[in-house]
Design a protein around this motif. Sequence first.
Motif, mmCIF file in Angstrom:
data_model
loop_
_atom_site.group_PDB
_atom_site.id
_atom_site.type_symbol
_atom_site.label_atom_id
_atom_site.label_comp_id
_atom_site.label_asym_id
_atom_site.label_seq_id
_atom_site.Cartn_x
_atom_site.Cartn_y
_atom_site.Cartn_z
ATOM 1 N N VAL A 9 0.734 -1.165 0.342
ATOM 2 C CA VAL A 9 -0.377 -0.065 -0.233
ATOM 3 C C VAL A 9 0.605 1.070 -0.326
ATOM 4 O O VAL A 9 0.980 2.432 -0.371
ATOM 5 N N PHE A 10 1.871 0.909 0.818
ATOM 6 C CA PHE A 10 2.957 2.519 1.119
ATOM 7 C C PHE A 10 3.544 2.743 -0.621
ATOM 8 O O PHE A 10 3.167 3.699 -1.104
ATOM 9 N N LEU A 11 3.879 1.076 -1.658
ATOM 10 C CA LEU A 11 4.359 1.669 -2.660
ATOM 11 C C LEU A 11 3.504 2.294 -3.702
ATOM 12 O O LEU A 11 3.461 3.441 -4.364
ATOM 13 N N MET A 12 2.242 1.879 -3.587
ATOM 14 C CA MET A 12 1.305 2.071 -3.885
ATOM 15 C C MET A 12 0.923 3.723 -4.131
ATOM 16 O O MET A 12 0.185 4.486 -4.928
ATOM 17 N N LEU A 13 1.277 4.649 -2.802
ATOM 18 C CA LEU A 13 0.623 5.704 -3.044
ATOM 19 C C LEU A 13 2.080 6.275 -2.754
ATOM 20 O O LEU A 13 2.085 7.961 -3.980
ATOM 21 N N ILE A 14 3.437 5.878 -2.835
ATOM 22 C CA ILE A 14 4.288 6.449 -3.683
ATOM 23 C C ILE A 14 5.390 6.976 -3.933
ATOM 24 O O ILE A 14 5.705 7.953 -5.134
ATOM 25 N N VAL A 15 4.759 5.775 -5.201
ATOM 26 C CA VAL A 15 5.524 5.721 -6.615
ATOM 27 C C VAL A 15 4.513 6.837 -7.524
ATOM 28 O O VAL A 15 4.830 7.777 -8.097
ATOM 29 N N PRO A 16 3.343 6.451 -7.160
ATOM 30 C CA PRO A 16 2.042 7.963 -7.973
ATOM 31 C C PRO A 16 2.368 8.976 -7.864
ATOM 32 O O PRO A 16 2.732 9.775 -8.479
ATOM 33 N N SER A 17 2.799 9.425 -6.231
ATOM 34 C CA SER A 17 3.783 10.844 -6.061
ATOM 35 C C SER A 17 4.972 11.577 -6.722
ATOM 36 O O SER A 17 4.846 12.681 -7.357
ATOM 37 N N VAL A 18 6.022 10.021 -6.614
ATOM 38 C CA VAL A 18 7.069 10.605 -7.214
ATOM 39 C C VAL A 18 7.175 11.020 -8.946
ATOM 40 O O VAL A 18 7.168 11.783 -9.795
ATOM 41 N N VAL A 19 6.328 9.663 -9.401
ATOM 42 C CA VAL A 19 5.951 9.827 -10.693
ATOM 43 C C VAL A 19 5.244 11.019 -11.491
ATOM 44 O O VAL A 19 5.812 12.241 -11.989
ATOM 45 N N ALA A 20 4.001 11.728 -10.327
ATOM 46 C CA ALA A 20 3.167 12.725 -10.275
ATOM 47 C C ALA A 20 4.239 14.063 -10.232
ATOM 48 O O ALA A 20 4.089 14.974 -11.061
ATOM 49 N N GLY A 21 4.954 13.970 -9.298
ATOM 50 C CA GLY A 21 6.137 15.163 -8.939
ATOM 51 C C GLY A 21 6.588 15.282 -10.714
ATOM 52 O O GLY A 21 6.952 16.801 -10.620
ATOM 53 N N ILE A 22 7.455 14.679 -11.236
ATOM 54 C CA ILE A 22 8.635 14.412 -12.042
ATOM 55 C C ILE A 22 7.784 15.059 -13.254
ATOM 56 O O ILE A 22 8.101 15.823 -14.261
ATOM 57 N N ARG A 23 6.355 14.431 -13.075
ATOM 58 C CA ARG A 23 5.686 14.806 -14.302
ATOM 59 C C ARG A 23 5.136 16.799 -14.610
ATOM 60 O O ARG A 23 5.329 17.237 -15.481
ATOM 61 N N ASP A 24 5.150 16.347 -13.453
ATOM 62 C CA ASP A 24 4.408 18.470 -13.424
ATOM 63 C C ASP A 24 5.659 19.048 -13.081
ATOM 64 O O ASP A 24 5.983 20.394 -13.623
ATOM 65 N N TYR A 25 7.344 18.529 -12.439
ATOM 66 C CA TYR A 25 8.314 19.773 -13.147
ATOM 67 C C TYR A 25 8.609 19.731 -14.826
ATOM 68 O O TYR A 25 8.467 20.764 -14.422
ATOM 69 N N LYS A 26 8.375 18.198 -14.969
ATOM 70 C CA LYS A 26 8.185 18.223 -16.791
ATOM 71 C C LYS A 26 7.881 19.692 -17.162
ATOM 72 O O LYS A 26 8.569 19.972 -18.405
ATOM 73 N N VAL A 27 6.363 19.433 -17.073
ATOM 74 C CA VAL A 27 5.988 20.208 -17.251
ATOM 75 C C VAL A 27 5.921 21.756 -17.208
ATOM 76 O O VAL A 27 5.936 22.613 -18.427
ATOM 77 N N THR A 28 5.585 22.361 -16.110
ATOM 78 C CA THR A 28 6.759 23.774 -15.965
ATOM 79 C C THR A 28 7.891 23.510 -16.768
ATOM 80 O O THR A 28 7.714 24.911 -16.849
ATOM 81 N N GLU A 29 9.139 22.743 -16.250
ATOM 82 C CA GLU A 29 9.935 23.501 -17.143
ATOM 83 C C GLU A 29 10.044 23.606 -18.209
ATOM 84 O O GLU A 29 10.484 24.716 -19.012
ATOM 85 N N HIS A 30 9.021 22.857 -18.673
ATOM 86 C CA HIS A 30 8.889 23.168 -20.660
ATOM 87 C C HIS A 30 8.492 24.951 -20.863
ATOM 88 O O HIS A 30 8.535 25.129 -21.995
ATOM 89 N N ALA A 31 7.523 25.126 -20.035
ATOM 90 C CA ALA A 31 6.764 26.307 -20.535
ATOM 91 C C ALA A 31 7.580 27.296 -20.128
ATOM 92 O O ALA A 31 7.476 28.686 -20.345
ATOM 93 N N VAL A 32 8.500 26.884 -18.726
ATOM 94 C CA VAL A 32 9.483 28.563 -18.322
ATOM 95 C C VAL A 32 10.163 28.330 -19.456
ATOM 96 O O VAL A 32 10.520 29.068 -19.769
ATOM 97 N N GLU A 33 10.789 26.907 -20.321
ATOM 98 C CA GLU A 33 11.507 27.446 -21.247
ATOM 99 C C GLU A 33 10.878 27.742 -22.452
ATOM 100 O O GLU A 33 12.282 29.143 -22.356
ATOM 101 N N GLN A 34 10.121 27.435 -22.154
ATOM 102 C CA GLN A 34 9.628 28.409 -23.671
ATOM 103 C C GLN A 34 9.170 30.206 -23.835
ATOM 104 O O GLN A 34 9.442 30.667 -24.478
#
Length: 231
Positions: A9-34
């Motif tokens: 259960v801990f992995l089912m919560l923490i893994v999506p947390s890391v994935v969501a954090g990385i995804r949101d960072y990449k989206v913001t990074e692209h928008a900032v760069e533009q």
Amino acid sequence: MKHSHPFIVFLMLIVPSVVAGIRDYKVTEHAVEQDLQQALALTLQEKQRNVITADTIRTFNRHLKWDELRGVAVLSLSTRRGELELQASCTTLDIWRLSDQRPSLALASMALLWAAGCGLRRRPVGSTEPSLPRLGGLTYHEAEGRFLNSHGAEVMFTPMQQQLMELFFHAPDYRLQKACICNALWPKKDDATETLYTLIRRLKTVLEAQCGLTITSDRSRCYRLTVNNFS
């Protein structure tokens, strides 16, 4: 609940947390760069020279679409291509702060709360594990229905021996009346005396060999489980 389930259960919560954090960072990074590159292009088009002055910075900030980037973005001169070139950049920390990390932090908080809750259930604060019934070298794990010797190995009793041992460990001072044993183990048998004698004799052999215990009798009216002083 099995021991592995809380971790799953801990992995089912923490893994999506890391994935969501990385995804949101990449989206913001692209928008900032533009935004940085567009503001830089408009600044160079307006000033037409690679010089950093107060006016250049004001012009650059004016062309930024993100208000949060003003005063955060960095203008610098680079010589990578053999000539001075104006560049705009932003630190990793600033990009992370600009990204929407709320879903990631929510999942991470849930994972940490789950882990903390599991830890509290395993070892409640301010409480200790209840002591287990123990006589000599024999410990009774009632919840598991097992008897362990002083080496931590399970003592293998027959089903009838197991029932009698449980009766002994539930009785005050480990003492049982003969009639109580017969009524508990053989309620439908009119006279279970010989059967009881055989059970006691065989159980004594196991106890003396593996646990350092014995069974004493008071003229066959009462039986008591005691520590064998000669073991």
